[in-house]
Design a protein around this motif. Structure first.
Motif, short mmCIF file in Angstrom:
data_model
loop_
_atom_site.label_atom_id
_atom_site.label_comp_id
_atom_site.label_asym_id
_atom_site.label_seq_id
_atom_site.Cartn_x
_atom_site.Cartn_y
_atom_site.Cartn_z
N ALA A 25 0.87 -1.18 0.00
CA ALA A 25 0.00 0.00 0.00
C ALA A 25 0.91 1.23 0.00
CB ALA A 25 -0.93 0.02 1.21
N LYS A 26 0.41 2.33 -0.55
CA LYS A 26 1.21 3.55 -0.61
C LYS A 26 0.34 4.75 -0.32
CE LYS A 26 0.76 4.22 -5.65
NZ LYS A 26 1.50 4.35 -6.93
N ALA A 27 0.98 5.80 0.20
CA ALA A 27 0.30 7.05 0.55
C ALA A 27 1.19 8.22 0.17
CB ALA A 27 -0.02 7.09 2.06
N GLN A 28 0.57 9.36 0.02
CA GLN A 28 1.32 10.57 -0.36
C GLN A 28 1.84 11.28 0.88
OE1 GLN A 28 -0.88 13.38 -2.71
NE2 GLN A 28 0.74 14.92 -2.67
N LEU A 29 3.10 11.73 0.81
CA LEU A 29 3.68 12.58 1.84
C LEU A 29 3.49 14.03 1.41
CD1 LEU A 29 7.03 10.68 2.54
CD2 LEU A 29 4.97 10.67 3.96
N LEU A 30 2.78 14.80 2.18
CA LEU A 30 2.42 16.16 1.81
C LEU A 30 3.27 17.14 2.61
CD1 LEU A 30 0.56 17.82 0.01
CD2 LEU A 30 -1.08 17.89 1.89
N CYS A 31 4.29 17.70 1.97
CA CYS A 31 5.14 18.73 2.60
C CYS A 31 4.62 20.08 2.14
CB CYS A 31 6.60 18.53 2.22
SG CYS A 31 7.75 19.66 3.04
N GLN A 32 3.68 20.61 2.88
CA GLN A 32 2.98 21.83 2.48
C GLN A 32 2.55 22.59 3.72
OE1 GLN A 32 -0.64 21.12 0.31
NE2 GLN A 32 -0.69 23.14 -0.59
N ALA A 33 2.58 23.91 3.63
CA ALA A 33 2.13 24.76 4.72
C ALA A 33 0.98 25.62 4.24
CB ALA A 33 3.28 25.65 5.22
N GLY A 34 -0.19 25.45 4.83
CA GLY A 34 -1.34 26.26 4.48
C GLY A 34 -1.75 26.08 3.03
N GLN A 35 -1.95 27.22 2.35
CA GLN A 35 -2.37 27.21 0.95
C GLN A 35 -1.20 27.41 0.00
OE1 GLN A 35 -5.50 26.41 0.17
NE2 GLN A 35 -5.88 26.22 2.38
N GLU A 36 0.02 27.31 0.50
CA GLU A 36 1.19 27.45 -0.37
C GLU A 36 1.31 26.24 -1.29
OE1 GLU A 36 4.80 28.27 1.65
OE2 GLU A 36 3.92 29.81 2.94
N LEU A 37 2.09 26.43 -2.35
CA LEU A 37 2.37 25.31 -3.23
C LEU A 37 3.23 24.30 -2.48
CD1 LEU A 37 3.15 27.15 -6.58
CD2 LEU A 37 1.12 25.80 -6.02
N PRO A 38 2.99 23.01 -2.67
CA PRO A 38 3.74 22.00 -1.90
C PRO A 38 5.15 21.83 -2.43
CG PRO A 38 2.27 20.92 -3.44
CD PRO A 38 1.97 22.39 -3.55
N TYR A 39 6.03 21.41 -1.55
CA TYR A 39 7.35 20.91 -1.94
C TYR A 39 7.16 19.41 -2.18
CZ TYR A 39 9.32 25.33 -0.34
OH TYR A 39 9.61 26.66 -0.19
N ASN A 40 7.14 19.03 -3.43
CA ASN A 40 6.59 17.72 -3.79
C ASN A 40 7.63 16.69 -4.19
OD1 ASN A 40 6.96 19.53 -5.98
ND2 ASN A 40 5.85 18.17 -7.33
N VAL A 41 8.91 17.05 -4.32
CA VAL A 41 9.93 16.11 -4.78
C VAL A 41 10.83 15.74 -3.60
CG1 VAL A 41 11.76 15.66 -6.44
CG2 VAL A 41 9.87 17.17 -7.05
N LEU A 42 10.81 14.48 -3.22
CA LEU A 42 11.61 14.01 -2.09
C LEU A 42 13.06 13.79 -2.54
CD1 LEU A 42 11.69 12.97 0.85
CD2 LEU A 42 11.12 10.70 -0.03
N GLN A 43 14.01 14.34 -1.76
CA GLN A 43 15.43 14.20 -2.04
C GLN A 43 16.12 13.21 -1.11
OE1 GLN A 43 16.83 15.63 -4.69
NE2 GLN A 43 14.93 16.69 -5.22
N ASP A 44 15.80 13.25 0.16
CA ASP A 44 16.39 12.34 1.14
C ASP A 44 15.52 12.36 2.38
OD1 ASP A 44 18.14 10.52 2.17
OD2 ASP A 44 19.68 11.95 2.75
N ILE A 45 15.59 11.27 3.15
CA ILE A 45 14.79 11.17 4.37
C ILE A 45 15.54 10.32 5.37
CG2 ILE A 45 13.48 9.11 3.71
CD1 ILE A 45 10.98 10.60 4.85
N VAL A 46 15.38 10.67 6.64
CA VAL A 46 16.09 9.97 7.71
C VAL A 46 15.13 9.71 8.86
CG1 VAL A 46 16.86 12.09 8.85
CG2 VAL A 46 18.20 9.98 9.12
N ARG A 47 15.41 8.66 9.59
CA ARG A 47 14.55 8.25 10.71
C ARG A 47 15.20 8.66 12.03
NH1 ARG A 47 13.17 1.88 11.98
NH2 ARG A 47 12.62 2.11 14.19
#
Length: 827
Positions: free
Chosen positions: A274-296
């Motif tokens: 299963a997959k879900a979208q990660l939404l990096c967005q604040a309010g009504q601004e345009l989202p930052y939609n391209v993931l470059q790196d992630i850490v736990r």
């Protein structure tokens, strides 16, 4: 209404941009700076050291390079010692086959892209191997090849990409390999699969015919033991947004480690994907939609796994956010809630997504579906995309970089001196700088930035060793090691507190800034506010320990430049004089906080440069400007009307002009002090000219000559004099043109006015003509000369003669002579 809404949106965006623009690193350390020294490992025959793996005890670093695998001893913080090297190069036949495929020789090597700990004694590695991926087993102690179950190197298709520049991810769980990569030569068949399965498990993969992945770029993967799930993070084309062409979205996908596939439907395929979208967005601004790196970042000790956080770097495909990066945090709790919610349904005929309205037969993504019925598994095949997106923590962006594009991230929880936990992010920029940022309740504070590379690196990797407290960076130039902090760089309590570094605190007994440990907690530290007055005992808050006075010897009329060192990028610097103030008419403070002025008797003395940060003021440098013992006499500039000239005999002619006094001095900036009106200032006329040459303007009402005479010079500049001269020249030219025009008009008038013959005959006969008129008609005119304001015949300008008689009045006929002017009047 629409225009007002657009205006409000633009204003809001400008406010956001202005807030983001204030996010600056407090300190900057160029490459090779002693304040932040790097440990570099390089070898002449080793290239592309980009795949890094730490041993379980974090004493050894394994490096996957080009055609080789290395082991390095990193047990010491300030050293990296070479241990072993395993050559793993393609054969000549493999290189020829790669060239026959149309590939460049530079990519026809073996680039190690998968390097994982398999168990306590062995590693598992996969490489591109000249566009024919292969995998091997390695003895982690001796770093030698080990025999696998098949007794020979295994094929790496589906485990490692073909192209060395193709991104992939891999992780081992209980001796099994979970990968996200491409499974074909062209890179068009993305796959999430499991390999090296043991016992009742079988190797699984996604059915690439179902469209479960849409041109993904794999970033990272992690295993959550309490959930028994492996999470994959990647970016792909969001087909659910059919109104935008190739709209990129960031995803998190999950599979259960207990999955063994369906019995008839989805055989050897994932039943729990299963997959879900990660939404990096604040309010009504345009989202930052391209993931470059992630850490736990794991939760604090004793806390629930639901508090596990994932910090990701996102960029935007929109032009408005081009060149900027955002950091968003996602909690495991929110991810679990989205996966247990509603799902979208995919219409296989139209390939359109819609919100599910039919009865829910199963919960996609739930572990244990391999024993479900065929109807349930068919339902899962068409319902694998969640209806809701995973929001960021607190519904806002963690931070936004105004002018840097981040590519890699590492994170760590740090306990401060007060026992509070802080999250520290290590962010690597595309330009080769490492930013250390601490997350606070009021925002983000970037403690420092360190230059890691001379040139930008296309492929790099960032790894954090918590046990050794070092940051490891792999690139094509080599491997770099950097301590997470260098507390000894801060030489005073104020510097240590203002750094707001959770790793560092001030020991008042030893008078040093040291690392915060469990045994060293009675330290001065204020990460949240950086308040020096509450943490440090300072006798003189305006003084910094050790600002030495530097002597600057100058000659009179010499332009003096004083430089002010930078305490930090967040400090505001300004200049002061002892018992005096700096007039903006005499002193210039540049953008880099340097001070420039002309050396005169009144400008000699002491100058202090001070920095103010978080309300704390400290002296950075003290200059003592004094005159040389043998002053150099500069040549005098060209004399000017408003300057007292000096004759060859040494006598002076005083030519004074009134000077307007300034009623109110001006300030240089908010940090410059207001100048006193009565402050004495002395200079020579030479220095006044120097002042104008270099753009200075002094208060000339207070300037005196060396002899003590008051020299009243005009306060204008060359620009003002040029304007005055230009105006006078224009007036002269206008006057000349007016005179010439009048002469031309009179000539034309005399030539065109008709003469009355009768009048002329009357005059010739004598008539009523006067003697002067008769002389005029004969071509003779009386000579009029002015001497001292009188005519030669004794007639004055006021029309009275010297004997009291009335002056001779000239008739109109006298004006009509051949030249059209009064007789003998100069033109």
């Amino acid at each position: 209404m629409v225009r007002s809404a657009s205006l409000c949106a633009c204003l809001f965006l400008l406010i956001i941009l202005s807030c983001h623009s204030q996010l600056l690193p407090r300190l900057s350390f160029p490459m090779g700076s002693p304040g932040r020294s790097l440990t570099v490992f390089t070898s002449p025959d080793v290239y592309n050291t980009t795949t890094l793996l730490l041993s379980n005890d974090e004493e050894t670093l394994f490096i996957g390079a080009r055609d080789a695998i290395l082991s390095i001893d990193v047990s010491q913080i300030d050293s990296m010692t070479f241990k072993e090297k395993l050559d793993w190069s393609p054969s000549e036949k493999d290189l020829v086959d790669c060239s026959m495929k149309g590939k460049m020789q530079t990519v026809c090597h073996n680039f190690v892209r998968v390097l994982q700990v398999l168990n306590g004694t062995h590693l598992y590695a996969c490489g591109t191997f000249a566009f024919s991926p292969r995998c091997i087993y390695i003895n982690s102690v001796t770093l030698t090849l080990a025999t696998g179950p098949s007794g020979k190197p295994e094929e790496g298709r589906g485990r490692c990409p073909y192209d060395p520049y193709q991104k992939n991810t891999a992780i081992t769980v209980d001796g099994e390999l979970y990968t996200g990569t491409v499974a074909d030569y062209r890179g068009t068949r993305p796959v999430i699969s499991r390999h090296l399965s043991e016992g009742s498990h079988v190797d699984l993969k996604l059915d690439d015919t179902l469209g479960w992945l849409e041109d993904p770029t794999f970033i990272s993967s992690t295993f959550v033991h309490s959930e028994e799930k492996v999470y994959f993070f990647f970016s792909e084309i969001g087909k659910e947004y059919d109104f935008i062409d190739k709209f990129t979205v960031s995803r998190v996908a999950q599979v259960c480690t207990s999955d063994v596939g369906g019995q008839r439907t989805l055989q050897k395929r994932w039943t729990t994907f299963a997959k879900a979208q990660l939404l990096c967005q604040a309010g009504q601004e345009l989202p930052y939609n391209v993931l470059q790196d992630i850490v736990r970042v794991d939760p604090p000790e004793g806390a629930s796994d639901d508090e596990t956080l994932f910090y990701g770097i996102f960029t935007s495909q929109w032009r408005v956010n081009l060149g900027r990066s955002a950091v968003c945090a996602f909690s495991l709790k929110d991810i679990k809630r989205v996966f247990t919610g509603r799902y979208k349904v995919l219409n296989r005929d139209t390939l359109k997504w819609s919100t599910r309205v039919q009865e829910q037969m199963a919960n996609p993504g739930e572990c244990g579906l391999h024993n479900a019925s065929d109807n349930t598994l068919r339902f899962v095949k068409d319902n694998f995309l969640t209806d809701k997106s995973v929001p960021p923590v607190n519904q806002r962006l963690t931070m936004v970089s105004p002018d840097a594009s981040y590519s890699n991230i590492a994170a760590q929880r740090v306990e401060g001196a007060n026992g509070k936990l802080y999250t520290v992010l290590f962010l690597l920029t595309d330009s080769g700088f490492l930013h250390k940022a601490v997350l606070l309740d009021k925002g983000v504070h970037i403690v420092e930035e360190i230059q890691m590379f001379h040139r930008p690196q296309a492929v790099k990797n960032l790894l954090l060793s918590v046990a050794k407290a070092v940051v490891l960076v792999g690139s094509s130039e080599g491997v770099l090691s950097l301590p997470v902090a260098n507390c000894s760089h801060y030489g005073s309590c104020a510097d240590c507190v203002l750094a707001r570094d959770p790793f560092c605190g001030w020991n008042s007994l030893r008078r040093v800034c040291i690392r915060v440990t469990r045994s060293e907690k009675q330290l001065a530290q204020d990460v949240d506010e950086g308040n020096v007055s509450e943490q440090c005992i300072i006798v003189n808050p305006r003084a910094r320990p050790g600002p030495s006075s530097e002597v600057v010897s100058v000659s009179l009329n010499e332009v003096v430049h004083l430089k002010c060192p930078e305490a930090s990028h967040l400090a505001k610097r300004h200049w002061e004089r002892l018992n005096s103030q700096l007039s903006p008419k005499i002193y210039i403070q540049s953008d880099n906080s340097s001070l420039s002025f002309v050396a005169t008797p009144s400008t000699l003395g002491h100058y202090l440069c001070l920095a103010v940060e978080n309300g704390y003021s400290q002296t950075l440098v003290v200059y003592h400007v004094k005159q040389k013992s043998n002053p150099t006499i500069l040549p005098a500039p060209p004399s000017r009307p408003n300057i007292t000239p000096t004759t060859e005999t040494g006598n002076k002619t005083d030519i004074s002009t009134p000077v307007q006094s300034e009623s109110k001095p001006k300030q240089v900036n908010v940090y410059a002090t207001v100048a006193h009106k009565d402050s004495p200032a002395a200079t020579t006329w030479k220095s006044r000219n120097f002042t104008r040459w270099f753009g200075f303007e002094e208060d000339k009402s207070q300037m005196t000559e060396p002899g003590g005479n008051l020299n009243q010079a005009d306060k204008g500049t060359y620009l003002k004099e040029l304007v005055v001269v230009s105006i006078l020249l224009a007036l002269c030219v206008s006057a000349l043109l007016t005179i010439a025009f009048n002469r031309f008009r009179h000539v034309c008038t005399n030539q065109t006015v008709p003469q009355t013959p009768s009048s002329r005959r009357d005059l010739e006969k004598g008539g009523s003509a006067t003697p002067q008129e008769r002389e005029s008609l004969k071509g003779h005119s009386p000579r009029l000369e002015k001497r001292n304001g009188q005519a030669s015949n004794g007639v004055s300008h006021n029309g009275q003669s010297h004997n009291g008689k009335s002056a001779v009045n000239l008739s109109n006929s006298m004006l009509n002579v051949s030249n059209g002017h009064l007789p003998n009047t100069p033109i």
